[in-house]
Design a protein around this motif. Sequence first.
Motif, PDB file in Angstrom:
ATOM      1  N   MET A   1       0.829  -1.361  -0.141  1.00  0.00           N
ATOM      2  CA  MET A   1      -0.069   0.057  -0.034  1.00  0.00           C
ATOM      3  C   MET A   1       0.864   1.209  -0.114  1.00  0.00           C
ATOM      4  SD  MET A   1      -2.769   1.242   2.590  1.00  0.00           S
ATOM      5  CE  MET A   1      -3.832  -0.255   2.964  1.00  0.00           C
ATOM      6  N   ASP A   2       0.468   2.316  -0.872  1.00  0.00           N
ATOM      7  CA  ASP A   2       1.244   3.490  -0.711  1.00  0.00           C
ATOM      8  C   ASP A   2       1.275   4.062   0.280  1.00  0.00           C
ATOM      9  OD1 ASP A   2       2.131   6.070  -1.344  1.00  0.00           O
ATOM     10  OD2 ASP A   2       0.800   6.362  -2.842  1.00  0.00           O
ATOM     11  N   ASN A   4       1.660   7.040   1.396  1.00  0.00           N
ATOM     12  CA  ASN A   4       0.590   8.073   1.224  1.00  0.00           C
ATOM     13  C   ASN A   4      -0.909   8.000   1.288  1.00  0.00           C
ATOM     14  OD1 ASN A   4       2.428  10.363   1.632  1.00  0.00           O
ATOM     15  ND2 ASN A   4       3.325   9.716  -0.382  1.00  0.00           N
ATOM     16  N   HIS A   5      -1.334   6.688   1.207  1.00  0.00           N
ATOM     17  CA  HIS A   5      -2.567   6.300   1.197  1.00  0.00           C
ATOM     18  C   HIS A   5      -3.411   6.457   2.609  1.00  0.00           C
ATOM     19  CE1 HIS A   5      -6.213   3.616   0.930  1.00  0.00           C
ATOM     20  NE2 HIS A   5      -6.215   3.773  -0.491  1.00  0.00           N
ATOM     21  N   HIS A   6      -4.540   6.977   2.390  1.00  0.00           N
ATOM     22  CA  HIS A   6      -5.180   7.416   3.904  1.00  0.00           C
ATOM     23  C   HIS A   6      -5.411   6.238   4.780  1.00  0.00           C
ATOM     24  CE1 HIS A   6      -8.826   5.870   1.514  1.00  0.00           C
ATOM     25  NE2 HIS A   6      -9.456   5.602   2.495  1.00  0.00           N
ATOM     26  N   GLU A   7      -5.414   5.048   4.210  1.00  0.00           N
ATOM     27  CA  GLU A   7      -5.317   3.784   5.002  1.00  0.00           C
ATOM     28  C   GLU A   7      -3.930   3.259   5.591  1.00  0.00           C
ATOM     29  OE1 GLU A   7      -8.003   2.335   6.722  1.00  0.00           O
ATOM     30  OE2 GLU A   7      -9.440   3.960   5.738  1.00  0.00           O
ATOM     31  N   ASN A   8      -2.981   3.797   5.244  1.00  0.00           N
ATOM     32  CA  ASN A   8      -1.667   3.494   5.663  1.00  0.00           C
ATOM     33  C   ASN A   8      -1.440   3.721   7.162  1.00  0.00           C
ATOM     34  OD1 ASN A   8       1.368   3.473   5.882  1.00  0.00           O
ATOM     35  ND2 ASN A   8       1.311   2.664   3.850  1.00  0.00           N
ATOM     36  N   TYR A  11       0.846   6.905   7.427  1.00  0.00           N
ATOM     37  CA  TYR A  11      -0.090   8.143   6.987  1.00  0.00           C
ATOM     38  C   TYR A  11      -1.258   8.541   8.177  1.00  0.00           C
ATOM     39  CZ  TYR A  11      -3.011  11.301   4.206  1.00  0.00           C
ATOM     40  OH  TYR A  11      -3.672  12.513   3.837  1.00  0.00           O
ATOM     41  N   LYS A  12      -1.645   7.443   8.794  1.00  0.00           N
ATOM     42  CA  LYS A  12      -2.641   7.755   9.847  1.00  0.00           C
ATOM     43  C   LYS A  12      -1.885   8.410  11.047  1.00  0.00           C
ATOM     44  CE  LYS A  12      -6.242   4.437   9.099  1.00  0.00           C
ATOM     45  NZ  LYS A  12      -6.881   3.028   9.388  1.00  0.00           N
ATOM     46  N   LYS A  68       7.698  14.898   5.832  1.00  0.00           N
ATOM     47  CA  LYS A  68       6.762  15.121   4.734  1.00  0.00           C
ATOM     48  C   LYS A  68       7.131  16.552   3.909  1.00  0.00           C
ATOM     49  CE  LYS A  68       2.455  13.547   6.556  1.00  0.00           C
ATOM     50  NZ  LYS A  68       0.988  13.788   6.743  1.00  0.00           N
ATOM     51  N   ARG A  75       0.450  19.556  -1.653  1.00  0.00           N
ATOM     52  CA  ARG A  75      -0.083  18.557  -0.401  1.00  0.00           C
ATOM     53  C   ARG A  75       1.116  18.291   0.292  1.00  0.00           C
ATOM     54  NH1 ARG A  75      -2.576  13.971  -3.659  1.00  0.00           N
ATOM     55  NH2 ARG A  75      -0.536  14.117  -4.603  1.00  0.00           N
ATOM     56  N   VAL A  77       3.051  15.370   1.793  1.00  0.00           N
ATOM     57  CA  VAL A  77       3.220  14.012   1.591  1.00  0.00           C
ATOM     58  C   VAL A  77       4.601  13.518   1.713  1.00  0.00           C
ATOM     59  CG1 VAL A  77       1.330  14.157  -0.234  1.00  0.00           C
ATOM     60  CG2 VAL A  77       3.954  14.397  -0.752  1.00  0.00           C
TER      61      VAL A  77
END
Length: 348
Positions: A1-2, A4-8, A11-12, A68, A75, A77
């Motif tokens: 999973m990337d 920067n994916h919101h579910e990573n 990232y969280k 980031k 953004r 990231v």
Amino acid sequence: MDINHHENIIYKLSNMPDDALTEVDLSFHLVRKQKESDSYYQSTCIQLAPDVIKWLKKSIVNSLQELKEVDDAERQVFLVGDYNHEIKLNDRIAKFVLDDDDDQGLIDKVTKLVKALRCPDPEYPEKHTKFQIVKLTLGEKDAYFCYYRGVKKNSIKSSKKMMVIKNSNQFVFAEDTVVDLGGNIDFFIIENCIFIINVRSFEYAFEYKDHITERRDQNIAQIISMPFFHGKDSNREAFEKSCKKHIYSRTLAQIKPETMAAIQENFDARCDELSQIKANEPQDQDAKEQYMAKYSSLWGLFEYIDLENRKIIFTEDSSPKPLIHFFADKIVKSFVTENYKVAVAYEQ
């Protein structure tokens, strides 16, 4: 999973407010390498006070936020690039995906490290600590943050200076193990990926330099086994010895199997191109200098390749660098000027 994916999980965590950090579980581990053991790593789990745990969670979140950068869409990231043996990514996090059979040794070591964290040793010698791991768990996802540093041991016998701490309104010697917490994260592991901020620390933690040396030696052996190295003036042993100098290790280790296959398959075609370049050399001195400058990265190869017999020429006092650049596919052609250059000269 990337990442920067919101579910990573990373990232969280990077976007998590302080009051939500209670949802995150934390365990703190001291780790050392023990190469003589099949388990390779030994660890212990250190109990931290609640206020220390709270502080350490915030420290990791802050460190992730500092990693980031602003992208083209403005953004915040994580900028990530693939790990490379040769090139340090100063402006990006290096990503190493653990799914390559060629890196089975590293995969095994990461597996052993995680196992050691799950099975702490009650006899762990704290003073021999090599690095610290902070494990954060959010839901069913884990992230392992590494700080490549040991511990400090305050000793009355071995030090001219002593640390003291306040205890019950008086200062006493701090004789126990002292652990530095927080600071710059060296690398972190999630699922089958290692995200590397400090390359040297990553390589020390997993003894990855040994792997680089092995890859280098394998690639050298494969190159000198090819037909073009079987000439009477090829001096394979001298070339191999020169290539094993430390300065060339990373470039040689970085040569991919597909590049290796192309070397042998396309060698004759490259010789044809070099022959044509040499044949077109101008007679006029000024024009010749400009022509040689255009092909500067290729020109040195004329000393190393017998273009008529398609064989490598190498002497004991030669530098292997031009041939290494050639075999590693580092010579590139500029789109604008059509000049030839060595890629590593402007990738670093």
